[in-house]
Design a protein around this motif. Structure first.
Motif, PDB file in Angstrom:
ATOM      1  N   LEU A 112       3.726 -45.388  -1.830  1.00 63.86           N
ATOM      2  CA  LEU A 112       3.450 -44.575  -3.008  1.00 63.86           C
ATOM      3  C   LEU A 112       4.393 -43.194  -2.920  1.00 63.86           C
ATOM      4  O   LEU A 112       4.300 -42.490  -2.015  1.00 63.86           O
ATOM      5  CB  LEU A 112       2.163 -44.185  -3.058  1.00 63.86           C
ATOM      6  CG  LEU A 112       0.922 -45.085  -3.479  1.00 63.86           C
ATOM      7  CD1 LEU A 112       1.041 -46.251  -2.614  1.00 63.86           C
ATOM      8  CD2 LEU A 112      -0.234 -44.486  -3.670  1.00 63.86           C
ATOM      9  N   GLY A 113       5.348 -43.116  -3.858  1.00 65.60           N
ATOM     10  CA  GLY A 113       6.111 -41.879  -3.824  1.00 65.60           C
ATOM     11  C   GLY A 113       5.508 -40.722  -4.539  1.00 65.60           C
ATOM     12  O   GLY A 113       5.834 -40.191  -5.532  1.00 65.60           O
ATOM     13  N   LEU A 163       6.654 -37.517  -7.602  1.00 71.36           N
ATOM     14  CA  LEU A 163       8.320 -37.429  -7.745  1.00 71.36           C
ATOM     15  C   LEU A 163       8.654 -39.167  -8.092  1.00 71.36           C
ATOM     16  O   LEU A 163       9.636 -39.370  -8.872  1.00 71.36           O
ATOM     17  CB  LEU A 163       9.014 -37.141  -6.720  1.00 71.36           C
ATOM     18  CG  LEU A 163      10.327 -36.496  -6.956  1.00 71.36           C
ATOM     19  CD1 LEU A 163      10.266 -35.339  -7.751  1.00 71.36           C
ATOM     20  CD2 LEU A 163      11.200 -36.031  -5.949  1.00 71.36           C
ATOM     21  N   GLU A 164       7.774 -40.087  -7.800  1.00 70.31           N
ATOM     22  CA  GLU A 164       8.134 -41.471  -8.100  1.00 70.31           C
ATOM     23  C   GLU A 164       6.918 -41.485  -9.476  1.00 70.31           C
ATOM     24  O   GLU A 164       5.878 -41.401  -9.379  1.00 70.31           O
ATOM     25  CB  GLU A 164       7.429 -42.419  -7.112  1.00 70.31           C
ATOM     26  CG  GLU A 164       7.781 -43.908  -7.598  1.00 70.31           C
ATOM     27  CD  GLU A 164       6.988 -45.039  -6.665  1.00 70.31           C
ATOM     28  OE1 GLU A 164       7.490 -45.748  -6.497  1.00 70.31           O
ATOM     29  OE2 GLU A 164       5.876 -44.609  -6.014  1.00 70.31           O
ATOM     30  N   PRO A 165       7.749 -41.916 -10.496  1.00 76.64           N
ATOM     31  CA  PRO A 165       7.076 -42.029 -11.789  1.00 76.64           C
ATOM     32  C   PRO A 165       6.090 -43.245 -11.689  1.00 76.64           C
ATOM     33  O   PRO A 165       6.611 -44.100 -11.080  1.00 76.64           O
ATOM     34  CB  PRO A 165       7.891 -41.979 -13.027  1.00 76.64           C
ATOM     35  CG  PRO A 165       9.368 -41.349 -12.364  1.00 76.64           C
ATOM     36  CD  PRO A 165       9.245 -41.650 -10.883  1.00 76.64           C
ATOM     37  N   GLN A 184       8.841 -49.643 -15.917  1.00 79.52           N
ATOM     38  CA  GLN A 184       9.257 -48.294 -15.362  1.00 79.52           C
ATOM     39  C   GLN A 184       8.714 -47.181 -16.283  1.00 79.52           C
ATOM     40  O   GLN A 184       9.399 -46.999 -17.413  1.00 79.52           O
ATOM     41  CB  GLN A 184      10.623 -48.669 -15.269  1.00 79.52           C
ATOM     42  CG  GLN A 184      11.507 -47.276 -14.511  1.00 79.52           C
ATOM     43  CD  GLN A 184      10.865 -46.679 -13.128  1.00 79.52           C
ATOM     44  OE1 GLN A 184      10.683 -47.734 -12.397  1.00 79.52           O
ATOM     45  NE2 GLN A 184      10.195 -45.789 -13.009  1.00 79.52           N
ATOM     46  N   TRP A 185       8.211 -46.075 -15.746  1.00 81.14           N
ATOM     47  CA  TRP A 185       7.997 -44.931 -16.612  1.00 81.14           C
ATOM     48  C   TRP A 185       8.902 -43.975 -16.487  1.00 81.14           C
ATOM     49  O   TRP A 185       9.556 -43.885 -15.208  1.00 81.14           O
ATOM     50  CB  TRP A 185       6.463 -44.255 -16.170  1.00 81.14           C
ATOM     51  CG  TRP A 185       5.469 -44.853 -16.610  1.00 81.14           C
ATOM     52  CD1 TRP A 185       5.144 -46.300 -16.761  1.00 81.14           C
ATOM     53  CD2 TRP A 185       4.119 -44.248 -17.249  1.00 81.14           C
ATOM     54  NE1 TRP A 185       3.908 -46.748 -17.161  1.00 81.14           N
ATOM     55  CE2 TRP A 185       3.024 -45.473 -17.441  1.00 81.14           C
ATOM     56  CE3 TRP A 185       3.904 -42.673 -17.465  1.00 81.14           C
ATOM     57  CZ2 TRP A 185       1.921 -45.080 -18.117  1.00 81.14           C
ATOM     58  CZ3 TRP A 185       2.730 -42.609 -18.120  1.00 81.14           C
ATOM     59  CH2 TRP A 185       1.669 -43.738 -18.417  1.00 81.14           C
ATOM     60  N   ILE A 194      13.026 -55.508 -16.881  1.00 80.65           N
ATOM     61  CA  ILE A 194      12.466 -54.177 -16.894  1.00 80.65           C
ATOM     62  C   ILE A 194      11.894 -53.782 -18.064  1.00 80.65           C
ATOM     63  O   ILE A 194      12.931 -54.212 -19.122  1.00 80.65           O
ATOM     64  CB  ILE A 194      13.526 -52.969 -16.490  1.00 80.65           C
ATOM     65  CG1 ILE A 194      14.517 -53.439 -15.237  1.00 80.65           C
ATOM     66  CG2 ILE A 194      12.879 -51.839 -16.210  1.00 80.65           C
ATOM     67  CD1 ILE A 194      13.829 -53.533 -13.979  1.00 80.65           C
ATOM     68  N   ALA A 210      12.858 -47.821   2.951  1.00 78.41           N
ATOM     69  CA  ALA A 210      11.392 -47.608   2.656  1.00 78.41           C
ATOM     70  C   ALA A 210      11.086 -48.294   1.352  1.00 78.41           C
ATOM     71  O   ALA A 210      11.837 -48.040   0.414  1.00 78.41           O
ATOM     72  CB  ALA A 210      10.574 -46.353   2.780  1.00 78.41           C
ATOM     73  N   PHE A 236       9.348 -48.432  -1.831  1.00 74.64           N
ATOM     74  CA  PHE A 236       8.131 -47.761  -2.977  1.00 74.64           C
ATOM     75  C   PHE A 236       7.967 -48.610  -4.222  1.00 74.64           C
ATOM     76  O   PHE A 236       8.556 -49.924  -4.085  1.00 74.64           O
ATOM     77  CB  PHE A 236       8.703 -46.617  -3.272  1.00 74.64           C
ATOM     78  CG  PHE A 236       8.975 -45.591  -2.371  1.00 74.64           C
ATOM     79  CD1 PHE A 236       7.783 -44.552  -1.950  1.00 74.64           C
ATOM     80  CD2 PHE A 236      10.206 -45.466  -1.437  1.00 74.64           C
ATOM     81  CE1 PHE A 236       8.035 -43.799  -0.958  1.00 74.64           C
ATOM     82  CE2 PHE A 236      10.452 -44.493  -0.485  1.00 74.64           C
ATOM     83  CZ  PHE A 236       9.171 -43.459  -0.393  1.00 74.64           C
ATOM     84  N   PHE A 282      10.914 -55.963  -6.077  1.00 75.73           N
ATOM     85  CA  PHE A 282      11.854 -56.800  -6.643  1.00 75.73           C
ATOM     86  C   PHE A 282      11.434 -58.212  -6.711  1.00 75.73           C
ATOM     87  O   PHE A 282      10.801 -58.746  -5.854  1.00 75.73           O
ATOM     88  CB  PHE A 282      13.088 -56.526  -5.930  1.00 75.73           C
ATOM     89  CG  PHE A 282      14.051 -57.611  -6.355  1.00 75.73           C
ATOM     90  CD1 PHE A 282      14.836 -57.033  -7.467  1.00 75.73           C
ATOM     91  CD2 PHE A 282      14.299 -58.877  -5.733  1.00 75.73           C
ATOM     92  CE1 PHE A 282      15.992 -57.917  -7.845  1.00 75.73           C
ATOM     93  CE2 PHE A 282      15.163 -59.666  -6.094  1.00 75.73           C
ATOM     94  CZ  PHE A 282      15.954 -59.050  -7.193  1.00 75.73           C
ATOM     95  N   LYS A 330       8.941 -55.623 -14.587  1.00 77.36           N
ATOM     96  CA  LYS A 330       8.543 -54.140 -13.829  1.00 77.36           C
ATOM     97  C   LYS A 330       8.492 -53.473 -15.131  1.00 77.36           C
ATOM     98  O   LYS A 330       9.511 -53.084 -15.896  1.00 77.36           O
ATOM     99  CB  LYS A 330       9.348 -54.133 -12.812  1.00 77.36           C
ATOM    100  CG  LYS A 330       9.263 -52.696 -12.269  1.00 77.36           C
ATOM    101  CD  LYS A 330      10.030 -52.370 -11.132  1.00 77.36           C
ATOM    102  CE  LYS A 330      11.410 -51.827 -11.145  1.00 77.36           C
ATOM    103  NZ  LYS A 330      12.180 -51.688 -10.004  1.00 77.36           N
ATOM    104  N   ILE A 390       8.870 -48.282  -7.097  1.00 73.43           N
ATOM    105  CA  ILE A 390      10.044 -48.468  -7.780  1.00 73.43           C
ATOM    106  C   ILE A 390      11.164 -49.880  -7.372  1.00 73.43           C
ATOM    107  O   ILE A 390      11.917 -50.081  -7.894  1.00 73.43           O
ATOM    108  CB  ILE A 390      10.560 -47.233  -8.186  1.00 73.43           C
ATOM    109  CG1 ILE A 390      11.678 -47.270  -9.261  1.00 73.43           C
ATOM    110  CG2 ILE A 390      11.308 -47.030  -6.817  1.00 73.43           C
ATOM    111  CD1 ILE A 390      12.300 -45.927  -9.484  1.00 73.43           C
ATOM    112  N   ASP A 391      10.967 -49.995  -6.094  1.00 74.11           N
ATOM    113  CA  ASP A 391      11.804 -50.887  -5.108  1.00 74.11           C
ATOM    114  C   ASP A 391      11.372 -52.382  -5.059  1.00 74.11           C
ATOM    115  O   ASP A 391      11.950 -52.921  -4.622  1.00 74.11           O
ATOM    116  CB  ASP A 391      12.045 -50.181  -3.925  1.00 74.11           C
ATOM    117  CG  ASP A 391      12.509 -48.793  -3.558  1.00 74.11           C
ATOM    118  OD1 ASP A 391      13.402 -48.599  -4.578  1.00 74.11           O
ATOM    119  OD2 ASP A 391      12.100 -48.138  -2.979  1.00 74.11           O
ATOM    120  N   THR A 394      17.100 -51.113 -16.301  1.00 74.92           N
ATOM    121  CA  THR A 394      16.391 -50.159 -16.613  1.00 74.92           C
ATOM    122  C   THR A 394      17.129 -49.270 -17.667  1.00 74.92           C
ATOM    123  O   THR A 394      16.728 -48.877 -18.660  1.00 74.92           O
ATOM    124  CB  THR A 394      16.198 -49.204 -15.395  1.00 74.92           C
ATOM    125  OG1 THR A 394      15.762 -49.882 -14.454  1.00 74.92           O
ATOM    126  CG2 THR A 394      15.044 -48.250 -15.937  1.00 74.92           C
TER     127      THR A 394
END
Lengths: 762, 151
Positions: A412-413, A364-366, A442-443, A235, A222, A224, A229, A440, A226-227, A291
């Motif tokens: 959406l996580g 859970l996904e920031p 990333q928090w 990053i 799946a 999300f 690309f 990208k 964060i995935d 990251t």
């Protein structure tokens, strides 16, 4: 630019039109269509006479190929509520489709093509159930007509099932795929000729359908946010000002740039105050090859901050101040009868102050987003609840036309309202523009907890008066919390009508005197909406006080609620508040009345199912709460056992829910199961505190969530069966659980709870 | 920067990374194995769980330099076609909501069943307490593990 919360205004859909989509339409949305039947469904707003008041906006596309493959465009964001499954299944059911041949494609964020995509306020099913049915029924009628023409029989002799048209008298069958070319040539039938299925013939609606993303999720495929690309992607991790309204004075990036893999360091200008819902925070970004290098570089940045006027803010002092504030007279927002007289004539007065802390969404996904800015265009991939709001703000910020901004929506996580805000997408776009690289953002978890749009702390005081006959004669509810609107406009210091309409001003009980007052509470953090929003502290205060009222009256809490709800009738609140002051979740109170009978029915059902009144061993207890939110009626009974060392065990939770027509019973159950756990976290574990303007919790050790051993064990969800208009189920499970748990703890231990999270030692 | 030879899902990969780079970012950013998720970076949520020699570890807190010649298994390598008995049970009981934490949950549960094929409910709760699920799917997770454990 304001990003509206959907509970705070009028939702905009009120009618549907279905049209044949052209090949060009489909090319525009990604070339999915190569022949066959293609329909678009439009929602439009109309005035009281039913005249269109807004441009047609196709919301959903449905195609059936000559191979029989059915493709549906999902235009709402999937964050765990199951909407990518539940809306398409409505079309499939009406159509008589073979569900295994249905493919779901996620739409990009585009208001012109898809209408409202702002996925919050528990309103996807409410808004789109009927148009989805009409879309399915229209496609079905076209296929029936095509088959009837071929067989030279009447349409009334034909039916659909499993992606086939069946001639019921002869048993002849034709696959949808064999009929699509002919169906595409037929004129779209007038709305008046569309016959919706008799609910008794539903094959999917009202039953349990597994989510379409199931296999991708369990196999790790799946995608999300964060995935996301892109080739050459870098990053960025950002050091943001720890105090809202502060800014970067100066910074030294030597150590950061020395980290292998770190490429650039770029400052981000902040909005100052107000923080707004549409600007990123002031900070310094480190862009790196990966990251880890970005995180290391960020941690090595040396930044001097101008912390601004919020640098002395303390949440503990704020609670102390608001506690004094709510003890005074406030601004009256709803008034019935004469509360002062009720109090003067009371035999007993019960009065308590209810305190609840700031909460973080802690998805859970920031937050994270990928942006490419090139040749006057911007393309973003993000876990967003509100792609269109973000698109407008991105265009404005980058100074390019809206049609040059493309927003791709990933899974959406978790979201819970956090991902309605575009700040993380803006950061990505600004950094992509400035660096000329695909970036990208990333928090980290620390970023997420420090810089959320927080669920506001709350102080509320309720005064209930009883007369000599133990009748509840007066209800006075004082409310203080920073308003969501303050994030956009600092002069706002009192709750909006929309916020009060979430369980405070819609107090449904028959009490001769009701006075609801609000107090000043300026905002010092970015305030946002969290799953069920102000219903959380308002239900906590109202439903735990109702338990005390029942006890003081010598009446069982369930009987007390049923009695005080009174005769079956529809409630209105405006006459005690002023015209237009009760938003009813953006719906007219005529279309979606407050029906006492439905509330009483869920209360009676939950009492029966939970065995209300049964004897439990010492140290155990049952607690009850009922709370309507987002137009869905919910009653909840929690069983609790308090063990040695004040250990709270929750063996059973019972919910009865009336959300009108149940669309996907499995996702209704799962939302209630999860809603109980979500509420258990805030009841038992979670609190954000602020000192010197800075959040004190850094990660899941400080900001705690419920874990498996302490989570409610068996959650029983009892769904009322009816054919009323469907309403949402994402948020309504959350509000009643916490007060029901508090009431159960009282039944088990004799200890009342006035402060969240619950601390039995205190 | 240093070169490491690590074994992931029965393949050897040569990677060039900082020695303190957590395995999580090696998997996600360098090897493109994105089924393993980032949730906290401090071994507090379990979203990044993978197996090291069959044992569940939090890849966000395991530096690549500490992996050595240990065998790493990620969700992508748990079973061909994603049909490990736990994955099948997860599908049968429709466990996920948003799904973000579920690969970590499955990897943690798989390691549990490897060391204890028939755990009690309490043992499951104890073993799974390091894995957060913000959507609150705990009861279905437990039921899915139990269905495999008692099968």
């Amino acid at each position: 630019m304001k990003i509206p919360a959907s509970f705070d205004g009028k939702t905009d859909a009120s009618s549907t039109e279905i049209f044949k989509a052209s090949r060009r339409d489909f090319l525009k949305i990604g070339g999915l269509f190569s022949g066959g039947l293609a329909l678009g469904v439009s929602l439009f707003s109309c005035n009281e006479k039913g005249e269109k008041t807004a441009t047609l906006a196709p919301n959903v596309y449905l195609t059936i190929s000559s191979a029989g493959d059915i493709t549906l465009i999902a235009h709402r964001s999937e964050m765990g509520q199951g909407i990518r499954t539940s809306l398409p299944l409505v079309i499939a059911d009406e159509l008589g489709a073979d569900w295994s041949k249905v493919k779901i494609v996620q739409a990009e964020g585009d208001e012109k093509k898809y209408g409202n995509q702002n996925t919050d306020g528990s309103f996807s099913i409410r808004m789109f159930y009927k148009p989805m049915r009409e879309a399915g029924a229209t496609a079905r009628l076209l296929l029936l007509q095509a088959a009837a023409n071929r067989w030279k029989v009447s349409v009334t002799e034909c039916d659909t099932q499993n992606s086939q048209v069946i001639h019921t008298t002869s048993g002849k069958k034709l696959d949808f795929g064999e009929l699509v070319e002919e169906a595409q040539k037929l004129p779209v039938p007038a709305a008046a000729n569309i016959k919706l299925k008799d609910p008794g013939r539903f094959t999917m609606i009202g039953k349990a359908t597994p989510i379409v993303d199931l296999h991708d999720i369990v196999s790790g495929q799946a995608v999300f946010g964060i995935d996301a690309f892109a080739e050459g992607m870098k990053i960025a991790v950002i050091k943001r000002c720890p105090v809202v309204g502060g800014s970067v004075k100066s910074f030294d990036d030597k150590k950061a740039l020395a980290v292998p893999g770190v490429l650039k360091v770029i400052p981000i200008k902040g909005p100052g105050l107000p923080a707004t819902l549409s600007k990123p925070l002031s900070g310094v970004a480190v862009i790196a090859e990966n990251t880890w290098a970005a995180i290391k570089g960020r941690d090595l940045l040396e930044v001097q901050w101008d912390l601004g006027p919020n640098a002395t803010y303390s949440s503990a002092e704020d609670i102390a101040r608001l506690t004094k504030e709510v003890a005074r007279a406030g601004t009256v927002r709803r008034n019935r009868g004469d509360f002062a007289a009720a109090k003067a004539g009371a035999k007993k007065v019960i009065e308590h102050t209810y305190i609840a802390p700031y909460l973080a969404h802690a998805t859970l996904e920031p937050p994270c987003a990928l942006a490419v800015v090139k040749d006057g265009r911007c393309e973003v991939w993000a876990c967003t609840q509100n792609p269109q709001g973000a698109r407008d703000i991105l265009a404005e910020t980058l100074g390019i036309p809206v049609d040059k901004v493309k927003i791709n929506i990933t899974l959406l996580g978790g979201a819970f309202g956090r991902k309605s805000k575009p700040d993380f997408m803006l950061e990505a776009a600004l950094l992509a523009k400035e660096s000329g690289l695909p970036v990208k953002v990333q928090w980290t978890r620390e970023d997420d907890l420090h810089h959320d749009y927080f669920h506001a702390l709350s102080v509320q005081r309720v005064v209930a008066t009883l007369d000599a006959q133990n009748k509840l004669t007066g209800w006075n509810h004082h409310i203080a919390y920073p308003s969501i609107s303050a994030t956009e406009d600092q002069s706002v210091v009192q709750p909006s009508d929309g916020e009060l309409g979430l369980g405070a001003t819609d107090f449904p009980y028959q009490v001769p005197a009701i006075r609801i007052e609000t107090h000043d509470a300026p905002a010092h953090l970015r305030i946002g909406w969290l799953r069920s929003v102000r219903n959380i502290p308002q239900a906590f205060a109202v439903a735990t006080m109702m338990d005390e009222v029942a006890e003081a009256r010598g009446v069982d809490p369930v009987a007390n609620a049923l009695e005080l709800l009174g005769e079956d009738r529809n409630l209105t609140f405006e006459q005690e508040m002023g015209k237009g002051k009760y938003p009813n979740y953006g719906e007219s109170i005529t279309d979606y009345p407050w029906e006492v009978a439905r509330m009483k029915a869920v209360i009676q059902r939950v009492a029966k199912e939970a065995g209300w009144g049964k004897k439990l061993p010492k140290g155990s207890g049952l607690g009850f709460a009922a709370h309507k939110s987002f137009l869905t009626y919910v009653a909840c009974i929690v069983e609790v056992r308090v063990e040695a060392g004040n250990k709270i065990v929750i063996p059973h939770v019972h919910y009865a829910v009336d959300c009108g027509t149940a669309v996907n019973t499995d996702r209704i159950r799962s939302q209630f199961e999860g809603g109980a756990q979500f509420s258990a976290s805030l009841a038992l574990k979670s609190a954000i505190t602020v000192k010197n303007g800075q959040v004190e919790q850094n990660n899941f050790d400080g900001y705690q969530l419920i874990r498996m051993p302490e989570s409610p064990k068996e959650i029983h969800v009892h769904i009322m069966e009816n054919q009323a208009k469907p309403t949402g189920i994402g948020e309504p499970p959350v509000p009643p659980f916490t007060p029901a748990l508090c009431n159960a703890i009282y039944a088990a231990t004799g200890k009342r709870i006035y402060t969240l999270p619950i601390d039995l030692k205190g | 920067m240093a070169k490491y030879s690590i074994q992931v899902n029965n393949k050897t990969h040569e990677v060039d990374a900082l020695e303190d780079m957590p395995l999580l970012w090696v998997l996600r950013d360098i090897l493109g194995l994105r089924g393993t998720k980032f949730g906290c970076g401090r071994a507090l949520c379990g979203a990044c769980t993978v197996h090291l020699n069959g044992t569940a570890v939090r890849s966000c807190s395991l530096p690549v330099s500490a992996v050595g010649d240990g065998k790493i298994t990620t969700i992508e390598g748990l079973a061909e076609n994603g049909d490990h008995p736990l994955q099948q049970a997860w599908e049968k009981l429709v466990v996920p909501q948003c799904g973000y934490c579920q690969t970590g949950q499955i990897m943690n549960a798989a390691a549990l069943l490897q060391s204890n094929p028939h755990p009690s409910e309490d043992e499951i709760e104890g073993a799974m307490q390091g894995n957060l699920c913000r959507c609150g799917t705990y009861n279905r997770i437990k039921a899915a593990i139990l269905s495999v454990a008692t099968a």
